[in-house]
Design an enzyme around this catalytic site. Structure first.
Site, PDB file in Angstrom:
ATOM      1  N   GLY A  44      42.585  -0.113  32.730  1.00  9.59           N
ATOM      2  CA  GLY A  44      42.443   0.516  34.036  1.00  9.59           C
ATOM      3  C   GLY A  44      41.110   1.225  34.088  1.00  9.59           C
ATOM      4  CE  LYS A  45      38.297   2.494  30.115  1.00  7.58           C
ATOM      5  NZ  LYS A  45      37.478   2.501  28.913  1.00  7.58           N
ATOM      6  CG  HIS A  46      39.763   0.275  37.927  1.00  7.11           C
ATOM      7  ND1 HIS A  46      40.230  -0.381  36.811  1.00  7.11           N
ATOM      8  CD2 HIS A  46      40.539  -0.138  38.961  1.00  7.11           C
ATOM      9  CE1 HIS A  46      41.238  -1.167  37.162  1.00  7.11           C
ATOM     10  NE2 HIS A  46      41.446  -1.037  38.465  1.00  7.11           N
ATOM     11  CB  ALA A  47      39.686   4.695  41.955  1.00  5.17           C
ATOM     12  CB  ALA A  92      45.288   4.026  37.935  1.00  5.50           C
TER      13      ALA A  92
END
Length: 131
Positions: A44-47, A92
């Site tokens: 994830g580590k993104h929006a 997230a």
């Protein structure tokens, strides 16, 4: 928390789990993907600027961390049919807690790289601009 529809077959070791748009997922499903990772994995580590996602764990266990720029939440997901709706504009991260953990992600939009905010500081700047 979203909840899937469980259909129990007559076989004692078989469970069929169904996610249906409008019934169990509050959007038209446009894209579906899975991710498999081992304990210690971080994904994830993104929006997303536009895309909505529903995330379910179908094997193993994950800790789903979400951040809307003001409030941070954590949900532990296991294969029980419960999932989390991740709205657009929410950072997230999925922290994998067991080997061979698999998540299922349902999206309301097809893949579009321009929809991603991949740097946390960029995400916070985007949020501060009223998004």
């Amino acid at each position: 928390m979203l909840k899937a529809l469980f259909l129990h077959e007559n076989e004692p070791h078989c469970v069929l789990t169904v996610w249906e748009g409008k019934e169990n997922v509050p959007f038209k499903i446009s894209r579906v993907f899975t991710v498999v990772a081992n304990a210690g994995g971080l994904r994830g580590k993104h929006a997303h600027k536009q895309c909505l996602q529903a995330i379910f764990c179908v094997a193993g266990k994950i800790l789903l961390k979400c951040d809307d720029g003001l409030t941070k939440t954590e949900d532990e997901l296991i294969p029980d049919g419960k999932g989390v709706l991740v709205p657009n504009g929410v950072w997230a991260e999925q922290h994998y807690l067991e080997d061979k953990t698999m998540i299922l992600v349902l999206c309301d939009k097809p893949y579009d790289e321009s929809d991603y905010l991949r740097e946390y500081n960029e995400f916070l700047k985007w949020k501060s601009e009223g998004n």
